[in-house]
Design an enzyme around this catalytic site. Structure first.
Site, PDB file in Angstrom:
ATOM      1  N   GLU A 182       0.818  -1.217   0.000  1.00  0.00           N
ATOM      2  CA  GLU A 182       0.000   0.000   0.000  1.00  0.00           C
ATOM      3  C   GLU A 182       0.853   1.268   0.000  1.00  0.00           C
ATOM      4  O   GLU A 182       0.430   2.307  -0.505  1.00  0.00           O
ATOM      5  CB  GLU A 182      -0.959  -0.001   1.186  1.00  0.00           C
ATOM      6  CG  GLU A 182      -2.091  -1.022   1.060  1.00  0.00           C
ATOM      7  CD  GLU A 182      -1.708  -2.425   1.531  1.00  0.00           C
ATOM      8  OE1 GLU A 182      -0.510  -2.650   1.844  1.00  0.00           O
ATOM      9  OE2 GLU A 182      -2.591  -3.287   1.592  1.00  0.00           O
ATOM     10  N   PHE A 238     -11.476  -8.183  13.348  1.00  0.00           N
ATOM     11  CA  PHE A 238     -10.370  -8.604  12.480  1.00  0.00           C
ATOM     12  C   PHE A 238     -10.049  -7.489  11.482  1.00  0.00           C
ATOM     13  O   PHE A 238     -10.925  -6.931  10.841  1.00  0.00           O
ATOM     14  CB  PHE A 238     -10.758  -9.884  11.732  1.00  0.00           C
ATOM     15  CG  PHE A 238      -9.688 -10.316  10.754  1.00  0.00           C
ATOM     16  CD1 PHE A 238      -8.429 -10.705  11.196  1.00  0.00           C
ATOM     17  CD2 PHE A 238      -9.934 -10.311   9.384  1.00  0.00           C
ATOM     18  CE1 PHE A 238      -7.438 -11.082  10.303  1.00  0.00           C
ATOM     19  CE2 PHE A 238      -8.953 -10.688   8.476  1.00  0.00           C
ATOM     20  CZ  PHE A 238      -7.697 -11.072   8.937  1.00  0.00           C
ATOM     21  N   GLN A 239      -8.788  -7.187  11.345  1.00  0.00           N
ATOM     22  CA  GLN A 239      -8.292  -6.122  10.471  1.00  0.00           C
ATOM     23  C   GLN A 239      -8.951  -4.772  10.754  1.00  0.00           C
ATOM     24  O   GLN A 239      -9.207  -3.994   9.847  1.00  0.00           O
ATOM     25  CB  GLN A 239      -8.440  -6.502   8.988  1.00  0.00           C
ATOM     26  CG  GLN A 239      -7.492  -7.646   8.594  1.00  0.00           C
ATOM     27  CD  GLN A 239      -7.332  -7.811   7.099  1.00  0.00           C
ATOM     28  OE1 GLN A 239      -8.255  -7.544   6.330  1.00  0.00           O
ATOM     29  NE2 GLN A 239      -6.148  -8.263   6.667  1.00  0.00           N
ATOM     30  N   LYS A 255     -17.581  -1.249   5.576  1.00  0.00           N
ATOM     31  CA  LYS A 255     -17.938  -2.210   4.533  1.00  0.00           C
ATOM     32  C   LYS A 255     -19.439  -2.180   4.210  1.00  0.00           C
ATOM     33  O   LYS A 255     -19.834  -2.207   3.047  1.00  0.00           O
ATOM     34  CB  LYS A 255     -17.519  -3.614   4.972  1.00  0.00           C
ATOM     35  CG  LYS A 255     -17.713  -4.644   3.878  1.00  0.00           C
ATOM     36  CD  LYS A 255     -17.196  -6.011   4.308  1.00  0.00           C
ATOM     37  CE  LYS A 255     -17.375  -7.027   3.184  1.00  0.00           C
ATOM     38  NZ  LYS A 255     -16.900  -8.359   3.593  1.00  0.00           N
ATOM     39  N   MET A 289      24.100   9.092   2.730  1.00  0.00           N
ATOM     40  CA  MET A 289      24.017  10.384   3.402  1.00  0.00           C
ATOM     41  C   MET A 289      24.353  10.243   4.883  1.00  0.00           C
ATOM     42  O   MET A 289      25.059  11.081   5.450  1.00  0.00           O
ATOM     43  CB  MET A 289      22.620  10.988   3.213  1.00  0.00           C
ATOM     44  CG  MET A 289      22.490  12.402   3.741  1.00  0.00           C
ATOM     45  SD  MET A 289      23.663  13.542   2.957  1.00  0.00           S
ATOM     46  CE  MET A 289      22.676  14.202   1.619  1.00  0.00           C
TER      47      MET A 289
END
Lengths: 571, 165
Positions: free
Chosen positions: A64, A126-127, A176, A483
């Site tokens: 993502e 969940f999630q 959802k 760096m």
């Protein structure tokens, strides 16, 4: 001032009975969305089922974070709103770095996240993650939508907020069931944001005061930032600069907003800026900041920054004004509008002494590196600039390679340099390049990257191959986190703590992913290797083994004033 | 220096978290923060007391205005205003001491809102300084419990307030 209440939809009826997911797609189409970057998941199933039927192109990313950076690269290179989508929980948390990157650099983006069914919110389902809570500090605005009827308005508001005023990412978290349910009534699609009134036009009295100060000054400098790119003000900036004979320094976010081949160009200021830009800032009697925000990487020690200057600050975001450096003449509004108003008020001046001094500094302290037996990283960037006629869209990761790219590419036009300036996100380069390529089919898009940065998101090479996006990746491969290594060399007596890493053959990684891989180690072969890369119609990784302990100069050490530059080996 | 700022915000979930988060992230110190309904059901008013110099106050005001759900911000720096803080304090008061505490409350124009065998609860409102003075006075008797609302404020009369947005 703009109106905060308006109807954004062309059609306002006929949506009742449609599912939230179908309405979602209708609204994205109304907003002109062509491409959506993301990863599906459980909470997004209704949306992805609806996506199956729509003409919007969906780009499946490896991660993502990649989706967010692709939306970002698309937005920065086109000026349009970039859109990414991720599922609930880990999908949403993986977006966070991408949102923060876009927020710091004022990139118009809309992020959609799935959320668990509304009845389960707050139950540690969940999630489930508190996505609006987590993303609030890294978005311009966010909202949680629990009803199908609210989806349309939320999308219109999100796009409106993302692209107006000082742009930024807006996140919509959608439960959802809001996408699977049918709309029971016609939705209210009116944008209703009583508190959102971005200042668009500059106050004429302030513009006049600014012009008066500029005309009265002997040694003015225009200090130009990303706001000039965002407001498409490059052309008018050029006119203002030439009318008043005012030298222009362009920050990392503004590279290309002013043609670096112009005699008035000072190139980049700040920590790794040119000596001429930094000396000009320190000696100027009038500093005209336009769409820049006095970042600490630009100002160095703020107490000694531009000590003789009257400071004019043009910015659309009032919070940027007098935040780091006290402003004498603030002008709040859109950079283009303000420069257009200002142009006729600017007196034509010769400024012979001042431009003479600038020319002397340029001659005495040019950007410089020594060539040797090994390829020098600066050499690679210079060759890429030359062989692409300074007109490719370039993205970068973060670190030494980013600074060399800024210094040596030779910027001519805006929206060519796509880089994470504010947040400094390693791994930004490759996904941003893929996003930029989707927004600019047929154009050469090159990620000039470091081996450390590229490793963070290298999986997105699969995405480039999957959708046959011909992005090029040029890696300045030095087997260091360069760096940090440079700072350890300069300030920690060469104690290279955790900055060395194994050096896989990145050209073989590219081949394994189905892209073309090229490896080069000889300075004499560099041009051929770059041409071979540019000629190939498909994604390519060109790994150039470079001098591993090369440093970026000039350098203003942390806490030092701009005039206390370390010129490196030149002096 | 103490500054009073009021913000009219949209009455939506998450707005308080947004404002509080902004203060925390930018290192501004909140002395007190009160949220309450207004005459418009869609809007709430926050009254925030911050400690800092003028430069900080300006940043606080601008950062508050930047929040999308903030409709209007007002600071009371250059205008005359009325402020009130409401306190409920339960003071130890045995039957022998009860009269003294009642008398003190009376001097401060407080009201006795609950009486028990060993304590009294006093309701007192006014500017912060008055409440502080009362707390000092009843401290020797023993404060069992104390709760304050924090400051709310409105301008005096019809002056032009320093409003942006």
């Amino acid at each position: 001032m703009s109106k905060s209440t308006k109807t954004a939809s062309k059609r306002t009826k006929g949506y009742a009975g449609m599912t939230g997911a179908d309405l979602f797609h209708k609204m994205l189409l109304e907003e002109g969305v062509e491409v959506l970057f993301g990863v599906p998941g459980g909470a997004l199933l209704p949306i992805f089922d609806s996506l199956y039927k729509t003409p919007i192109k969906f780009v499946l990313t490896r991660h993502e974070q990649g989706a967010a950076h692709m939306a970002d690269g698309y937005a920065r290179s086109t000026g349009k709103v970039g859109v990414c989508i991720a599922t609930s929980g880990p999908g949403a948390t993986n977006l966070v770095t991408g949102l923060a990157t876009a927020y710091m650099d004022s990139v118009p983006m809309v992020a959609i996240t799935g959320q668990v069914t509304s009845a389960l919110i707050g139950n540690d389902a969940f999630q489930e993650a508190d996505t609006t809570g987590i993303t609030r500090p890294v978005t311009k605005h966010n909202m949680l939508i629990k009803r199908a009827e609210d989806i349309g308005r939320a999308i219109h508001e999100a796009f409106y907020i993302a692209r107006t005023g000082r742009p930024g990412p807006v996140l919509i978290d959608i439960a959802k069931d809001a996408t699977s349910n049918e709309l029971s009534t016609e939705p209210d699609l009116t944008i209703d944001l009583p508190g959102y009134k971005p200042m668009l036009t500059g106050h004429i009295r302030q513009v006049k005061a600014a012009a008066k100060a500029i005309n009265a000054s002997k040694q003015p400098v225009l200090y130009v930032g990303g706001g000039v790119v965002i407001s498409e003000a490059s052309e008018i900036l050029d006119k203002v600069a030439h009318r008043g004979n005012i030298p222009v320094t362009t920050t990392l976010m503004a590279l290309g907003a002013f043609d670096e081949s112009d005699p008035l160009a000072l190139q980049m200021p700040g920590m790794h800026g040119t000596a001429v830009a930094n000396y000009a800032i320190q000696e100027c009697d009038c500093l005209i900041a336009v769409g820049a925000r006095f970042d600490d990487r630009v100002t160095g020690k703020v107490e000694t920054f531009a000590p003789h200057a009257k400071i004019i600050h043009v910015d659309i975001d009032p919070t940027s004004i007098s935040k780091n450096v006290k402003t004498d003449i603030p002008v709040v509004g859109d950079a283009k509008d303000i420069l257009e108003k200002m142009l006729p008020m600017i007196e034509s001046k010769q400024r012979k002494d001042w431009l003479g001094q600038i020319a002397k500094w340029k001659k005495a302290y040019p950007l410089h590196y020594d060539t040797g037996a090994k390829i020098k990283p600066q050499q690679v960037v210079e060759a890429v600039g030359r062989l692409t006629d300074h007109d490719a869209i370039i993205t970068t990761g973060v670190g030494q390679h980013q600074m060399w790219t800024a210094q040596f590419y030779g910027w001519r036009k805006p929206r060519r340099m796509i880089t994470s300036g504010g947040l400094g996100t390693m791994g930004f380069g490759l996904p941003a390049a893929i996003g930029a390529q989707f927004g600019n089919p047929g154009k050469t898009v090159i990620d000039i990257d470091g081996d450390g940065s590229l490793a963070m998101t290298v999986g997105e090479l699969v995405t480039a191959v999957h959708y046959n996006q011909p992005v090029k990746v040029v890696v300045l491969d030095n087997c260091y986190l360069g760096m940090v290594r440079q700072w350890q060399e300069m300030f920690y007596e060469r104690r290279y703590s955790a900055t060395e890493h194994p050096c896989p053959d990145l050209s073989l990684i590219a081949e394994a992913f189905g892209a073309k891989g090229i490896r080069t180690t000889e300075p004499g072969e560099l041009d051929d290797a770059i041409n071979e890369m540019l000629k190939h119609d498909g994604p390519v990784v060109l790994a150039a083994s470079v001098e591993p302990e090369e440093n970026v100069f000039p350098m203003v050490a942390a806490g030092k004033g701009l005039h206390e530059m370390d010129m490196g080996r030149l002096v | 220096m103490k500054h009073v700022i009021t913000a009219l915000v949209q009455n939506q979930p998450g707005v308080l978290a947004h404002v509080a988060g902004m203060f925390a992230a930018r290192g501004f110190n909140i002395d007190s923060l009160v949220v309450g309904r207004t005459e418009d059901p869609e809007l709430s008013r926050m009254t925030i007391v911050v400690i800092g110099d003028d430069h900080m106050l300006e940043q606080v005001r601008k950062q508050l205005e930047k929040i999308i759900t903030t409709v209007r911000v007002r600071d009371f720096k250059e205008i005359d205003y009325v402020e009130r803080d409401l306190m409920l304090v339960r003071v130890s008061a045995t039957p022998e001491k009860r009269a003294e505490v009642v008398e003190l409350a009376g001097l401060f124009r407080g009201r006795i809102v609950d009486v028990a065998k060993q304590s009294l609860t006093v309701e007192l409102s006014g500017p912060e300084a008055k409440l502080e003075a009362f707390i000092d006075m009843v401290q020797p008797y023993g404060i069992r419990e104390l709760s304050r609302t924090g400051i709310i404020a409105v301008q005096r009369g019809e002056q032009r307030a320093k409003e942006r947005n």
